[in-house]
Write a protein that holds these residues in place. Structure first.
Motif, PDB file in Angstrom:
ATOM      1  N   ILE A 147      45.462 -50.329  70.023  1.00 43.50           N
ATOM      2  CA  ILE A 147      44.765 -51.553  69.596  1.00 43.50           C
ATOM      3  C   ILE A 147      45.463 -52.154  68.377  1.00 43.50           C
ATOM      4  CG2 ILE A 147      42.584 -52.471  68.682  1.00 43.50           C
ATOM      5  CD1 ILE A 147      41.260 -51.348  70.922  1.00 43.50           C
ATOM      6  N   THR A 262      35.900 -57.394  67.235  1.00 44.05           N
ATOM      7  CA  THR A 262      35.103 -57.080  68.428  1.00 44.05           C
ATOM      8  C   THR A 262      35.913 -56.210  69.389  1.00 44.05           C
ATOM      9  OG1 THR A 262      33.845 -59.113  68.240  1.00 44.05           O
ATOM     10  CG2 THR A 262      33.959 -58.135  70.438  1.00 44.05           C
ATOM     11  N   ALA A 266      34.813 -52.616  70.598  1.00 44.69           N
ATOM     12  CA  ALA A 266      34.444 -52.386  72.006  1.00 44.69           C
ATOM     13  C   ALA A 266      35.495 -51.592  72.763  1.00 44.69           C
ATOM     14  CB  ALA A 266      34.215 -53.733  72.706  1.00 44.69           C
ATOM     15  N   THR A 270      35.399 -46.336  73.695  1.00 45.94           N
ATOM     16  CA  THR A 270      35.163 -46.358  75.141  1.00 45.94           C
ATOM     17  C   THR A 270      36.377 -45.810  75.901  1.00 45.94           C
ATOM     18  OG1 THR A 270      35.875 -48.651  74.976  1.00 45.94           O
ATOM     19  CG2 THR A 270      33.519 -48.270  75.290  1.00 45.94           C
ATOM     20  N   THR A 271      37.558 -46.332  75.588  1.00 46.58           N
ATOM     21  CA  THR A 271      38.743 -45.926  76.344  1.00 46.58           C
ATOM     22  C   THR A 271      39.101 -44.470  76.036  1.00 46.58           C
ATOM     23  OG1 THR A 271      39.444 -48.210  76.046  1.00 46.58           O
ATOM     24  CG2 THR A 271      41.049 -46.718  77.003  1.00 46.58           C
ATOM     25  N   LEU A 313      35.704 -42.490  85.878  1.00 52.04           N
ATOM     26  CA  LEU A 313      34.730 -43.433  85.311  1.00 52.04           C
ATOM     27  C   LEU A 313      33.426 -43.436  86.115  1.00 52.04           C
ATOM     28  CD1 LEU A 313      37.159 -46.399  84.551  1.00 52.04           C
ATOM     29  CD2 LEU A 313      35.920 -45.057  82.843  1.00 52.04           C
ATOM     30  N   VAL A 318      31.227 -43.801  80.933  1.00 56.17           N
ATOM     31  CA  VAL A 318      31.328 -43.770  79.472  1.00 56.17           C
ATOM     32  C   VAL A 318      30.062 -44.361  78.848  1.00 56.17           C
ATOM     33  CG1 VAL A 318      32.613 -44.742  77.533  1.00 56.17           C
ATOM     34  CG2 VAL A 318      33.845 -43.932  79.568  1.00 56.17           C
ATOM     35  N   TYR A 389      30.563 -58.835  82.409  1.00 58.12           N
ATOM     36  CA  TYR A 389      31.253 -57.565  82.658  1.00 58.12           C
ATOM     37  C   TYR A 389      32.438 -57.442  81.697  1.00 58.12           C
ATOM     38  CZ  TYR A 389      35.693 -58.428  84.949  1.00 58.12           C
ATOM     39  OH  TYR A 389      36.993 -58.732  85.178  1.00 58.12           O
ATOM     40  N   LEU A 395      42.711 -53.980  80.812  1.00 58.19           N
ATOM     41  CA  LEU A 395      43.508 -53.302  79.790  1.00 58.19           C
ATOM     42  C   LEU A 395      43.108 -51.826  79.710  1.00 58.19           C
ATOM     43  CD1 LEU A 395      45.539 -53.335  77.449  1.00 58.19           C
ATOM     44  CD2 LEU A 395      43.703 -54.086  75.945  1.00 58.19           C
TER      45      LEU A 395
END
Ligand code: HEM
Length: 468
Positions: A147, A262, A266, A270-271, A313, A318, A389, A395
């Motif tokens: 990121i 953001t 976000a 999560t990833t 997933l 997650v 969504y 990504l």
């Protein structure tokens, strides 16, 4: 029928206590009451939960009209600012969604896999060999670096080092458990009260303070990048600087700052969690792992890798569910849900719906291949649905594929303990209870196959999402 859905008769505090193990609690309620049921948790409006994709579609159908996702999240992440995609609704949200989406899709990210693989390889080379370690921590470090470099465009300069330090501090402060455990009412008070702003020990005050310190460096970086006219944008910041809305207006510095933070908020935890689960599952599924290793060695395509990531997933979502605050009554599954309630497509139930995913507890990527793929894909909602969504789904999937492949190219992983890790609630996510503990073993380094194909949306592989 116009009645309320069935649900638990327990007082709210007892229902809230069950959230220590949310997956089991939702499963119990679904078994007892069917695919639509209500819940009442302390500090939240009454909730209606749905457990299959058809019912979720009834909620998503009103995404453009009469329900709000941003309002529900606003209290948790005030440091993201007034423009954030996560916390807005209506026209303002839609304008930003259209401006942000192209920067995270298709051609804009097609060149990222190589850098992602290099960032991962640099970290993997430092892993201990032959000793147990928690993969989740490593995945957090790798996804943070991605990121910083691909979204914020952080370089190896003095300014870059300041930005890196600030963003790392912010990601730590905003991820503090104390912040998440602060009850909604206290948080709302802390956000607005001048007295609270003077109490440095409050987690909200700390997160807002760190965000303010980051602002100084981030605004300077935005100004520096604006001055570099004509530079070809390769990172998300550069693309946001170039973005124009339908009336030709650019994003202001504040809007860009809010959206960058953001994406940090976000897209990081999560990833990293999705990757941790991928390895937690793979280590306990030797046949799947062998088939994946074989595909990686052949280096031809990434069909099986894609199915493995989707199955990870699906089997270990997650985020367990993401709701909408209803502005007007909504008919769901024949029941009438009043305005002011929250309607939640519960991903942990939808992704384990045995009508769509037979033997849902098994880790079987083949569900996403051949004839089985269509129904499996239709109910595949780990990134949410409707107009809200996940804007980072492409990504995220790319990161998960590239990093999984890079890890398996470098090391052979075995679980430190063969028992599956429990799903534990951590903020809005479900993480592996022991943080995906693994032992890495040396193996001959395999050649890096050519880059993963053109990125596709994991939720709607046949559609272009460049407009949101
Ligand atoms: C495995 C990783 C990820 C998972 C499981 C995930 C999941 C989700 C889910 C469930 C939602 C809510 C959707 C809804 O309300 O229906 C969401 C929204 C969002 N995600 Fe992700 N996400 C991931 C990675 C990312 C990444 C990498 C980014 C960006 C860098 C990102 C940015 C966002 C944003 C900005 C939203 C809000 C979208 C809106 O409200 O319009 N996510 N994500």
């Amino acid at each position: 029928m116009g009645s309320l859905p069935p649900g638990s008769r327990q007082p709210a505090f007892l229902q809230t206590l069950q959230m220590r193990d949310p997956v089991r609690y939702f499963e119990t309620l679904r078994r007892r009451h069917g695919p639509v049921f209500r819940m009442k948790l302390l500090g939240f409006p009454p909730q209606v939960v749905v457990a299959n994709a058809e019912l979720a579609a009834e909620i998503y159908r009103t995404d453009g009209d009469g329900n709000r996702a941003g309002a529900l999240r606003a209290g948790y992440v005030s440091w993201l600012g007034e423009h954030s995609l996560l916390t807005n609704d209506g026209e303002g949200w839609w304008r930003h969604r259209k401006l942000l989406s192209p920067a995270l899709h298709g051609r804009s990210i097609a060149s990222y896999p190589e850098l992602i693989a290099e960032i991962a390889a640099e970290d993997i080379r430092k892993w201990p060999i032959g000793k147990p370690f928690a993969l989740r921590g490593r995945m957090q470090t790798i996804t943070l670096e991605i990121i910083l470099r691909l979204v914020f465009g952080v370089r190896d300069t003095e300014q870059g080092a300041r930005l890196r330090a600030g963003l790392m501090a912010l990601s730590k402060a905003s991820g503090s458990p104390a912040l998440f455990l602060t009850p909604a009412r206290v948080r709302a008070w802390a956000e607005t009260s001048p007295l609270a702003a003077r109490l440095p020990f409050l987690p909200t005050t700390r997160a807002n303070r760190v965000a303010k310190a980051v602002d100084a460096v981030l605004f300077a970086e935005i100004a520096r990048r604006r001055a570099e006219e004509g530079e070809d944008a390769t990172d998300v910041l550069g693309r946001l600087l170039e973005a124009r809305d339908d009336e030709g207006r650019p994003l202001s510095d504040h809007e860009i700052r809010d959206e960058l933070l953001t994406l940090l908020e976000a897209g990081l935890e999560t990833t990293a969690t999705g990757l941790s689960w991928t390895f937690e599952r793979l280590m306990r599924s030797p046949e799947v792992l062998a088939r994946l290793q074989e595909e990686i060695e052949r280096g031809e395509d990434d069909t099986y890798l894609d199915a493995v990531v989707k199955e990870a997933l699906r089997s270990r979502p997650v985020i367990f569910g993401m709701g909408r605050l209803l502005d007007r009554p909504l008919r769901i599954g024949g029941y009438l849900v009043p305005a002011g309630w929250v309607a939640i497509p519960m991903f942990s139930l939808i992704l384990h719906d045995s009508a769509v995913y037979p033997d849902p507890g098994e880790f079987r990527p083949e569900r996403f291949l051949g004839d089985d793929a269509k129904p499996a894909q239709k109910s595949f909602l780990p990134f949410g649905g409707g107009r809200r969504y996940c804007v980072g789904a492409q990504l995220a999937t790319m990161e998960m594929k590239v990093i999984t492949r890079e890890v398996l190219r470098h090391v052979r992983l075995t679980p430190a303990d063969p028992a599956p890790e429990a799903q534990r609630m951590w903020h809005a996510t479900l993480v592996p209870g022991k943080h995906a503990v693994a032992v890495a073993h040396r193996q001959p380094l395999r050649e890096r196959p050519p880059v993963v194909q053109e990125p596709k949306c994991p939720v709607h592989p046949d559609r272009s999402h460049d407009g949101g």
